[in-house]
Design a protein around this motif. Structure first.
Motif, PDB file in Angstrom:
ATOM      1  N   ASP A   1      15.593  -2.304  -5.781  1.00  0.00           N
ATOM      2  CA  ASP A   1      15.027  -3.505  -6.403  1.00  0.00           C
ATOM      3  C   ASP A   1      14.983  -3.387  -7.924  1.00  0.00           C
ATOM      4  O   ASP A   1      15.169  -4.377  -8.645  1.00  0.00           O
ATOM      5  CB  ASP A   1      13.612  -3.759  -5.876  1.00  0.00           C
ATOM      6  N   ILE A   2      14.719  -2.192  -8.414  1.00  0.00           N
ATOM      7  CA  ILE A   2      14.712  -1.981  -9.865  1.00  0.00           C
ATOM      8  C   ILE A   2      16.095  -2.291 -10.433  1.00  0.00           C
ATOM      9  O   ILE A   2      16.228  -3.016 -11.427  1.00  0.00           O
ATOM     10  CB  ILE A   2      14.292  -0.525 -10.188  1.00  0.00           C
TER      11      ILE A   2
ATOM     12  N   LEU B   1       0.831  -1.205   0.000  1.00  0.00           N
ATOM     13  CA  LEU B   1       0.000   0.000   0.000  1.00  0.00           C
ATOM     14  C   LEU B   1       0.869   1.259   0.000  1.00  0.00           C
ATOM     15  O   LEU B   1       0.674   2.182   0.782  1.00  0.00           O
ATOM     16  CB  LEU B   1      -0.956  -0.030   1.196  1.00  0.00           C
ATOM     17  N   GLY B   2       1.835   1.260  -0.912  1.00  0.00           N
ATOM     18  CA  GLY B   2       2.635   2.468  -1.120  1.00  0.00           C
ATOM     19  C   GLY B   2       1.908   3.414  -2.064  1.00  0.00           C
ATOM     20  O   GLY B   2       0.684   3.363  -2.202  1.00  0.00           O
TER      21      GLY B   2
ATOM     22  N   PRO C   1       4.225  -4.223  -4.307  1.00  0.00           N
ATOM     23  CA  PRO C   1       5.368  -3.997  -3.402  1.00  0.00           C
ATOM     24  C   PRO C   1       6.610  -3.672  -4.234  1.00  0.00           C
ATOM     25  O   PRO C   1       6.551  -3.717  -5.463  1.00  0.00           O
ATOM     26  CB  PRO C   1       5.531  -5.360  -2.742  1.00  0.00           C
ATOM     27  N   PRO C   2       7.751  -3.357  -3.610  1.00  0.00           N
ATOM     28  CA  PRO C   2       9.000  -3.271  -4.381  1.00  0.00           C
ATOM     29  C   PRO C   2       9.243  -4.605  -5.101  1.00  0.00           C
ATOM     30  O   PRO C   2       8.862  -5.671  -4.599  1.00  0.00           O
ATOM     31  CB  PRO C   2      10.067  -3.009  -3.310  1.00  0.00           C
ATOM     32  N   PRO C   3       9.870  -4.563  -6.289  1.00  0.00           N
ATOM     33  CA  PRO C   3       9.997  -5.757  -7.135  1.00  0.00           C
ATOM     34  C   PRO C   3      10.521  -7.011  -6.443  1.00  0.00           C
ATOM     35  O   PRO C   3       9.998  -8.113  -6.690  1.00  0.00           O
ATOM     36  CB  PRO C   3      10.964  -5.292  -8.231  1.00  0.00           C
TER      37      PRO C   3
ATOM     38  N   SER D   1       5.045  -3.938 -11.004  1.00  0.00           N
ATOM     39  CA  SER D   1       6.492  -3.775 -10.847  1.00  0.00           C
ATOM     40  C   SER D   1       7.115  -3.082 -12.049  1.00  0.00           C
ATOM     41  O   SER D   1       6.706  -3.290 -13.185  1.00  0.00           O
ATOM     42  CB  SER D   1       7.171  -5.130 -10.680  1.00  0.00           C
ATOM     43  N   SER D   2       8.173  -2.324 -11.762  1.00  0.00           N
ATOM     44  CA  SER D   2       8.872  -1.562 -12.801  1.00  0.00           C
ATOM     45  C   SER D   2       9.730  -2.439 -13.693  1.00  0.00           C
ATOM     46  O   SER D   2      10.171  -2.001 -14.745  1.00  0.00           O
ATOM     47  CB  SER D   2       9.763  -0.505 -12.161  1.00  0.00           C
TER      48      SER D   2
END
Lengths: 345, 345
Positions: free
Chosen positions: B237-238, B13-14, B74-76, B100-101
């Protein structure tokens, strides 16, 4: 004297010149006449239409005739030939200031070319926007922004006070700084970033995959490449008049990118720590940068006082502080070259 | 069926997850219940307070129980362990999508870990802002933005349609693209620029002259360094999930900066031409990027149709186009991998 008309001439009616004109007009100084001059007829027309100047003059001679203050706002390389012309044309005792992004060359040209009877005070408002030209001009462009002020050695006290008056009318914050230091510092946070922003755009734009890549570009790409939309004459002249500063910081930027490259390849913990520290430090920086700037300058209420603000006598407090700083600098006990309102005492 | 409650679960939940929640709520789909889950209690509280979710669940099991669609934001690097858990916990026939990016790793993890009965459709909305976290969430964050859509090989037609329905509800523009190509393209205009933006900030910030330099920094420096304020977990993470793409483009960026360095040192005419072309090309790019996007999606008027939009049956036209594109891609006669609404016929 207060009833007599005072003339200010703005040479170069792009974003900067026209914005200064709008800000001066907005201040409603009594008996002030602003004359504009530009090599481009269109710029003169637009600036006049927008109310940035009272009138325009196609010939430099007529534009500067009888002017108390001449504000130079062309691309930096145009300053030198203007100095050559102004050496002949500038009225006796005239104050000349500029808004060029590079200062060391400009100060050298002033020393070499301008006659003793004029007072040159270099200036550089740290303000800009994505669009260029007089159509994008904005009376509030300088509000709350830093404004580097660099008096030439033969500038009179009155001339320095007048340029400080101009800075105050624009709503900006003066910073006294040495020209060489200015060029190095500004290379780091303005000139080299222009190159980086433009390179980021041209790299993607000239890549064979651009048609596939560009539909995915979002606000990050737009924000980071916005300096690529700057006036190419301006960007060219900045690079040509500050090559050492820019190349120095470009080399450091390349080394910094290599450091990130190594972190991405080999050190993910270091990479996280770097991103983490950057986020925290930028947050702190923004809080500092966002601190409320000094309240709007109290405008004097009489016509006499208003004109005094621009043409000497005003800003005595600030000037006293400046003198104190200069004395400290001469004694060598100040932070070298850079001062702002907070480092006093 | 229309009267039955449909459950959508948002995990993470960012900024992204909470913005999706706000947009879904703003669309007022009848009988839709949005459940949120995050490892951080604060994020859950904030998202609920802001109305991005109807309720939150501290345990993943309860959060996904009975969900028709699970949206992972969430982050990847958190995606892989979530897939491991969802392999056990995801309801039969559930649709799973992510934001995710980076996409190649995520698609590989989906293939490796998710069971046959769930349909995974990768997604990547090309949207962001300077602030992160649910406090910065915005229902309009995705409006008019590109949204990469990458169905896994075993995703059902209905699942793809549902994710397209989600994209439409968010106001975004779907782009079907291959995962590897996505990662290369996005490295060029999003991931490498994150590194450049952060490097520009850390270079200045960690320089011994920062106290002198920073008072001169203006809007250009702020805009260019804004990606340094991104969530460090996300940025880390990206880089870790797309190192090849990012290092490839970092190397090209370094070469591009060297090209400018040479122009500044040796070729001022070439430098001017480069700035001039960049300005014109960016202007053209902005005109294209600013073209009015498709008018707001016509929202169906009945509850049945509303839920069909998110849960299958809707978006038939768009899906037909997608099938056509996929067929062309299989035949190998399309522009490889990338399609958008304009390249049809």
């Amino acid at each position: 004297m207060a009833a007599a008309e005072e003339k200010v001439t703005i040479i170069g009616l792009g974003l900067m010149g026209a914005s200064i004109g709008l800000a001066l007009k907005a201040a409603k100084l009594p008996n002030l006449r602003i004359v504009g001059h530009d090599l481009e007829g269109d710029a003169m027309k637009t600036a006049e239409k927008r109310g940035a100047v009272d009138s325009t003059e196609r010939h430099l001679e007529g534009a500067v005739e009888g002017a108390r203050m001449i504000i130079l706002a062309p691309p930096p390389l145009a300053i030198r030939p203007l100095f050559e012309d102004l050496a002949e044309l500038a009225p006796q005792g005239c104050i000349i200031t500029d808004v060029s992004s590079t200062k060391a060359e400009v100060m050298r040209w002033a020393k070499e070319l301008l006659p003793e009877h004029v007072s040159f005070v270099g200036g550089h408002p740290m303000a800009g926007k994505e669009e260029s030209g007089p159509r994008a001009a904005d009376a509030d462009l300088f509000r709350g922004k830093a404004y580097a002020v660099i008096p030439s050695t033969n500038a009179t006290d009155g001339a320095v006070k007048s340029v400080l008056g101009l800075v105050s009318i624009l709503g900006a914050e003066p910073i006294f700084i040495d020209a060489e230091e200015h060029d190095q510092y500004v290379a780091a946070i303005s000139h080299m970033p222009i190159v980086v922003s433009t390179a980021l755009f041209t790299l993607a734009r000239n890549s064979p995959g651009w048609n596939e890549i560009s539909p995915l570009a979002s606000s990050g790409f737009r924000d980071l490449t916005r300096l690529a939309s700057g006036d190419p004459y301006m960007n060219h002249d900045i690079c040509v008049t500050n090559p050492d500063g820019i190349v120095h910081w470009l080399d450091r930027m390349i080394a910094e990118l290599r450091r990130y490259r190594d972190l991405i390849m080999d050190d993910h913990e270091g990479l996280f720590n770097t991103f983490n520290a950057a986020q925290l430090q930028r947050e702190a920086y923004l809080v500092g940068a966002d601190r409320p700037v000094r309240e709007r300058v109290e405008m004097p209420s009489t016509g006499d006082q208003m004109n005094a603000m621009l043409f000497g006598g005003w800003a005595a407090d600030r000037y006293k502080k400046y003198e104190k700083i200069m004395r400290r600098n001469e004694r060598g006990d100040a932070r070298p070259g850079v001062t702002d309102d907070d480092d006093d005492e």
